[in-house]
Design an enzyme around this catalytic site. Structure first.
Site, mmCIF file in Angstrom:
data_model
loop_
_atom_site.group_PDB
_atom_site.id
_atom_site.type_symbol
_atom_site.label_atom_id
_atom_site.label_comp_id
_atom_site.label_asym_id
_atom_site.label_seq_id
_atom_site.Cartn_x
_atom_site.Cartn_y
_atom_site.Cartn_z
ATOM 1 N N ILE A 258 -3.544 -12.493 -3.181
ATOM 2 C CA ILE A 258 -2.519 -13.676 -3.273
ATOM 3 C C ILE A 258 -1.411 -13.749 -2.123
ATOM 4 C CG2 ILE A 258 -2.061 -13.471 -5.803
ATOM 5 C CD1 ILE A 258 -0.101 -11.278 -5.352
ATOM 6 N N GLY A 259 -1.911 -12.915 -1.061
ATOM 7 C CA GLY A 259 -1.082 -13.286 0.198
ATOM 8 C C GLY A 259 -1.476 -12.188 1.296
ATOM 9 N N ALA A 260 -0.797 -12.321 2.428
ATOM 10 C CA ALA A 260 -1.301 -11.571 3.524
ATOM 11 C C ALA A 260 0.001 -10.804 3.918
ATOM 12 C CB ALA A 260 -1.878 -12.452 4.743
ATOM 13 N N GLU B 288 1.430 -7.441 6.471
ATOM 14 C CA GLU B 288 1.545 -6.964 8.025
ATOM 15 C C GLU B 288 0.459 -6.005 8.216
ATOM 16 O OE1 GLU B 288 3.210 -7.283 10.642
ATOM 17 O OE2 GLU B 288 2.840 -5.625 11.842
ATOM 18 N N VAL C 43 -2.715 -8.800 0.233
ATOM 19 C CA VAL C 43 -2.034 -8.477 -1.002
ATOM 20 C C VAL C 43 -2.725 -9.270 -2.015
ATOM 21 C CG1 VAL C 43 0.218 -8.753 -2.261
ATOM 22 C CG2 VAL C 43 0.268 -8.623 0.110
ATOM 23 N N LYS D 124 -1.423 -3.715 -2.597
ATOM 24 C CA LYS D 124 -1.209 -3.977 -1.112
ATOM 25 C C LYS D 124 -2.208 -3.083 -0.505
ATOM 26 C CE LYS D 124 3.718 -5.095 -0.845
ATOM 27 N NZ LYS D 124 4.784 -5.007 -0.114
ATOM 28 N N ASP E 63 17.084 -5.243 5.078
ATOM 29 C CA ASP E 63 16.296 -6.375 4.986
ATOM 30 C C ASP E 63 16.368 -7.339 3.694
ATOM 31 O OD1 ASP E 63 14.987 -8.521 6.345
ATOM 32 O OD2 ASP E 63 13.029 -7.668 5.884
HETATM 33 O O1 ACK Z 1 5.637 -15.588 -2.441
HETATM 34 P P1 ACK Z 1 4.465 -14.800 -2.892
HETATM 35 O O2 ACK Z 1 3.747 -15.676 -3.935
HETATM 36 O O3 ACK Z 1 4.896 -13.590 -3.347
HETATM 37 O O4 ACK Z 1 3.674 -14.496 -1.593
HETATM 38 C C1 ACK Z 1 3.957 -13.095 -1.065
HETATM 39 C C2 ACK Z 1 2.615 -12.428 -1.172
HETATM 40 O O5 ACK Z 1 2.244 -11.481 -1.968
HETATM 41 C C3 ACK Z 1 2.934 -11.718 0.082
HETATM 42 O O6 ACK Z 1 3.802 -10.555 0.156
HETATM 43 C C4 ACK Z 1 3.461 -11.790 -3.119
HETATM 44 N N1 ACK Z 1 3.804 -10.738 -3.670
HETATM 45 C C5 ACK Z 1 4.125 -9.358 -3.069
HETATM 46 N N2 ACK Z 1 4.360 -8.582 -4.013
HETATM 47 C C6 ACK Z 1 4.119 -9.020 -5.217
HETATM 48 C C7 ACK Z 1 3.917 -8.514 -6.731
HETATM 49 N N3 ACK Z 1 4.592 -7.308 -6.875
HETATM 50 N N4 ACK Z 1 3.654 -9.249 -7.518
HETATM 51 C C8 ACK Z 1 3.562 -10.659 -7.129
HETATM 52 N N5 ACK Z 1 3.170 -11.227 -6.133
HETATM 53 C C9 ACK Z 1 3.567 -10.370 -5.218
HETATM 54 C C10 ACK Z 1 4.406 -12.564 -2.568
#
Ligand code: ACK
Length: 987
Positions: free
Chosen positions: A630-632, A634, A638, A656, A749
């Site tokens: 779902i994402g990247a 550091e 993720v 993560k 932050d």
């Molecule tokens: O804005 P987003 O969809 O929400 O994209 C970022 C990405 O991962 C990188 O941080 C998503 N993300 C991070 N933690 C969570 C979480 N606990 N549940 C769902 N999405 C998450 C975050």
């Protein structure tokens, strides 16, 4: 035959006893009346033997002119009688009244069919009199018949009756005219002819005079006539009357009234007689002069006061003249330990007035020379000594061992008039009874919002032991209304139950066996003006912050903090486990909130993996099912997935991962977030499910948040939520942050990008990692002090000298509020970090986003106070937001509704004043709309300053987020322009 008839008619005329002279008709102007012509009438007959003129004399020897004709036996009669020339005067419509007798033909024996019973009336308009007569020139007015000729009487006699007929002619335009009577064979005696016209006669109505007025020829039209006020009268409404065709006055309008000094009598205004007056114009009568006043002349407007008597400025002229009162009588006093009561009896002569009051003057007389000085303001009077309405006063706080002289004067509305000297009743009182002042200056030791500790020095050598002290105090604003007192045996006292931020006046006196000393000098103290350190020494702090911006005031925070005592801390320590001991060791002065564990910094562990072990559960990777990336981050991807726990329901999770090839330090830094997160347990903090450290990849498993990070979520749903929903999100964040601050954790932050949102819109704080997290944050930049800091979200003291505290988190929270209310707008738009730092330093703050309730913007501004101790705490923020949610009406006032300027430059956001529309649009990253603005005729900053969202939409900006960004920036510009117009350029 003719002769016989003549005798007969003549006899008959006498017999009926007609008096031909008539009473005057006031609305008729007579042009001719044959009964009043004393000489010859000068009428002509054609033929000469037709009509017969007979003049007889009445009893007063006045001539009676009659004309007779009676050629009833002869056919084809045409006998004319013409009047003399009659001048028309002002007449237009003319009336002719004829009185005549006419015999009916049946009453005359032997008459043939030639006998007639009518005659004709003619007239001829003519400028002047002339002698020729031509019947054909005459216009016929009417044929006249008798109403009654002969009537039978009771006794069978025949009596000749008099006929009166009136005919109208006209309008006549020439200066005169003739009348002509044509007989065609009747037996007539014309006894009188009266010719007249009608007028409305001059008259007096409503004290106005109206002149003679001739009516209009057309009888329906009225003549409007304006009246003139009679002498010594004045117009109220223009007096008017209408003259009718019949010579009657109709419809009186308006009126005049008699002037000052004159009264109405029989339609005139007559002067008031001496001894009377009339002060106002109007239909009132003159009045007799009131008592003690006189008027010697006629037409007086006012009566003058007799010598020694006066009228007060507001006295009406109808009131009697009055005089100042005599002296108050029988002044006595009673003195007890604390007060002196003066009493007196009212003056024997109140001067004839009811507005009697008293003034008490005080002089203190002392010293060998017995010089008297006016009393100082220390001596208090209850009630105040000027304008007293009752006959007593209490005197307080006088000095002991002095002589006081009190002068009491009775005063009424005419006191001081005529230059007469003031008369006072004096009384001199010695206050020897009261003891000497035994108390030195009172000082304040400390105060809270509701209490104050005072102390004072006692006299070095009191004559007698001091039994106790009395502290008297009252609110300065309500001096004279009431006071309170308290007693103490020692020379100090804590006065409680005071109002916050209120000025109180204190003074103290001592009591010995001899009685009370006099009071110490008065001293004023305000409650709650100590700083918090000083007050917290006393064990409690009460903080009330009131925010007032743009004329709106808001009670923002009320928080009571109990500090944990040393004993409490000892108790906690004695019960601690080793990791808890570490908490106290490293909490850096943080005082834990009862029931909440203090956060432990993982860096304080010698072996960081021990920290992970202490705070995070190890998860068997077989329980984790990764579904998608779902994402990247550091450190690696993720992913989202599911976590199975034996005996529990499978739950969605975010995973993560730490990408391969990491260094030991990277591993440690990656896992430190888990060590931190694992310490927290709060519905608004992202929950750590566990870690995978014993196999590859190393993973951190947390609860899954369906809507991802808050900033992108809001941007995606721009404008979709109600204010209450947004406030609900802010409340969640505040609640999570309150929890963190209670544990002693400083986030550093806090930003919308680090808040995650679930599918119920619940917001949770995430991204923990202390200073390390800043390394990961793309928003963080290096500061001059070396650290990496997200400038736009960070409090100035944290930027300048890395002072990160919960108060700096509060600043960031204010920025998050702004991000939320602007649906993910970038704080300070595209301003450079340097400009942001400078403008904050200058005192300027982000303006309210569009559609933002003023209460929320005030709260933001409150979070952005330079002085960090003045910022609200998360507890305060939470309770304030709760209040707003409970009272949604408090959210109705939007910033757009308030058009006034902020009260201080501190409240005024300020950004570079861009010089062209293009520069401005560039600066807010909206350059693509330059042409839209120019095409719509917006070329100067001034011209856009009045644009609203509809205007922006109209010129073709269709995206809501863009509309919002542009309007929000216009708002800021507008404030800047107004501010510059009023105060000059500020930056
Ligand atoms: O804005 P987003 O969809 O929400 O994209 C970022 C990405 O991962 C990188 O941080 C998503 N993300 C991070 N933690 C969570 C979480 N606990 N549940 C769902 N999405 C998450 C975050």
């Amino acid at each position: 035959m003719g002769y016989k008839l003549r005798i007969y008619l003549s006899f008959a005329l006498m017999g009926i006893g007609i008096t031909l002279s008539e009473p005057e008709h006031p609305n008729q102007v007579v042009l001719l009346d044959t009964t009043s012509v004393l000489g010859e009438l000068g009428w002509m007959t054609y033929p000469v033997n037709g009509w017969d003129a007979i003049t007889e004399m009445d009893e007063q020897n006045r001539p009676i002119h009659t004309f007779q004709v009676c050629h009833v036996m002869e056919p084809n009669q045409n006998n004319w009688l013409r009047s003399s020339w009659i001048a028309r005067q002002a007449a237009e419509r003319i009336y002719v009244e004829l009185r005549f007798t006419l015999r009916d033909c049946n009453s005359i024996p032997w008459v043939s069919g030639t006998c007639k019973e009518t005659f004709n009336l003619h007239y001829l308009e003519s400028e002047e009199s002339h002698n020729h007569f031509r019947p054909a020139d005459y216009a016929k007015i009417d044929t006249v018949a008798a109403d009654e000729s002969f009537t039978q009487t009771d006794v069978g006699e025949r009596v000749l009756r008099l006929n009166t007929e009136v005919r109208e002619l006209g309008p006549v335009r020439t200066s005169g005219f003739y009348l002509a009577f044509q007989d065609v064979g009747a037996c007539i005696a014309l006894l009188s002819v009266r010719v007249y016209y009608k007028k409305c006669p001059s008259t007096l109505r409503n004290l106005a005079a109206f002149p003679d007025t001739v009516p209009r020829v057309h009888s329906s039209a009225l003549v409007e006539v304006r009246g003139a006020c009679v002498q010594n009268a004045e117009e109220r409404d223009t007096p008017r009357l209408y003259c009718s065709a019949d010579g009657d006055w109709l419809v009186p309008l308006g009126r005049c009234v008699c002037s000052v000094g004159y009264e109405e009598s029989d339609g005139l205004c007559l002067a008031c007689k001496p001894g009377f007056y009339k002060a106002f114009a109007g239909n009132i009568k003159c009045s007799k002069c009131p008592p003690h006043s006189y008027s010697y002349t006629e037409a007086s407007a006012l009566c003058h006061c007799e010598k020694g008597y006066y009228r007060a400025t507001k006295d009406p002229p109808s009131t009697a003249c009055t005089r100042p009162p005599s002296l108050p009588r029988n002044v006595v006093y009673i003195m007890n330990e604390t007060a002196l009561f003066l009493h007196w009896a009212p003056p024997s002569d109140a001067g004839g007035r009811k507005d009697l009051t008293y003034n008490v003057l005080c002089h203190r007389c002392g010293g060998a020379g017995q010089v008297c000085q006016p009393c100082t303001s220390d001596v208090r009077f209850v009630p105040p000594p000027v304008g007293l309405t009752r006959t007593s006063v209490a005197v307080l706080d006088f000095v002991a061992n002095a002589n006081y002289t009190f002068q009491i004067e009775a005063v009424n509305g005419v006191s001081g008039m005529g230059g007469a000297a003031r008369q006072m009743a004096n009384i001199t009182i010695s206050t020897e009874q009261a003891g000497p002042s035994l108390v030195g200056t009172v000082k304040k030791d400390w105060s809270t919002q509701n209490s104050m500790a005072l102390s004072w020095q006692e006299a070095e050598q009191p004559h007698a032991p001091i039994l106790d002290y009395e502290i008297k105090y009252y609110e300065k604003e309500h001096e004279q209304l009431s006071y309170s007192s308290t007693r103490t045996k020692v020379p100090s006292a804590i006065v409680t139950g005071l109002k916050s931020s209120t000025v109180y006046v204190f003074h103290v006196r001592a009591r010995t066996a001899a009685g009370y000393s006099s009071y110490s000098p008065k001293i004023e103290f305000i409650t709650g003006d100590d700083d918090s350190e000083e007050v917290s020494d006393q064990g409690q702090v009460l903080v009330i912050v009131t925010a007032a911006v743009g004329g709106f005031s808001l009670l923002v925070i009320l928080t009571l903090f109990l500090l944990i005592t040393g004993r409490c801390q000892w108790y906690i320590k004695s019960k601690m486990k080793p990791q808890d001991k570490r908490r106290t060791q490293y909490q850096n002065g943080h005082v834990p909130f009862p029931g909440i564990k203090t956060y432990v910094d993982p860096d304080t562990y010698e072996d960081p993996s021990q920290a992970v072990h202490d705070f995070a559960k190890e998860i068997d990777p077989s329980r984790i099912h990764i579904e998608r990336v779902i994402g990247a981050g550091e450190f690696g991807e993720v992913c989202s997935g599911r976590l199975r726990t034996p005996g529990k329901k499978e739950i969605p999770v975010a995973i993560k991962t730490l990408k391969g090839g990491y260094t030991e330090r990277q591993r440690r830094d990656f896992l430190r977030e888990a060590s931190i997160m694992g310490q927290f347990d709060n519905p608004n903090i992202i929950r750590l499910e566990g870690v995978v450290t014993k196999s590859r990849p190393v993973m951190i498993v947390v609860e899954y948040m369906e809507n991802g990070s808050l900033d992108s979520f809001l941007r995606k749903h721009d404008g979709h939520f109600t204010v209450i929903q947004l406030v609900g999100m802010l409340r969640g964040i505040a609640s999570g942050m309150m929890y963190l601050s209670d544990t002693g954790y400083v986030h550093r932050d806090l930003a919308a990008r680090n808040i995650l949102v679930d599918d119920n819109l619940v917001c949770k704080v995430s991204d923990f990692g202390l200073s390390r997290v800043l390394e990961d944050d793309p928003e963080a930049s290096y500061t001059t002090t070396g650290g990496k800091i997200p400038i736009r979200w960070t409090a100035p003291e944290a930027i300048q000298y890395r002072k990160f505290t919960s108060a700096s988190d509060v600043w960031s929270y204010g920025i998050v509020m702004w991000e939320v209310m602007s649906y993910g707008e970038r704080p300070y738009w595209e301003m450079s970090n340097q400009d942001v730092i400078l403008s904050i330093e200058e005192g300027y703050r982000l303006p309210a986003p569009m559609g933002c309730p003023i209460a929320l913007h005030q709260l933001m501004v409150h979070c952005w106070q330079k002085e960090r101790s003045r910022r609200p705490r998360f507890h305060d923020l939470l309770s304030f937001l709760d209040q707003l949610i409970r009272n949604p009406s408090s959210l109705l006032t939007l910033v757009e509704d308030v058009h006034s300027l902020p009260e201080s430059p501190e409240d005024l956001p300020d950004y570079p004043l861009f010089i062209s529309i293009g520069d401005w649009l560039d600066s807010i990253k909206m350059s693509q709309y330059k042409n839209n603005f120019i095409a719509a005729g917006y070329t100067t900053l001034d011209s856009i300053s009045t644009m609203n969202i509809d205007d922006v939409r109209r010129i073709g900006v269709s995206l809501i987020g863009h509309q919002r960004r542009i309007v929000s920036s216009i708002q800021t510009l507008r404030l800047q322009i107004m501010h510059i117009q009023q105060n000059g350029f500020h930056v």
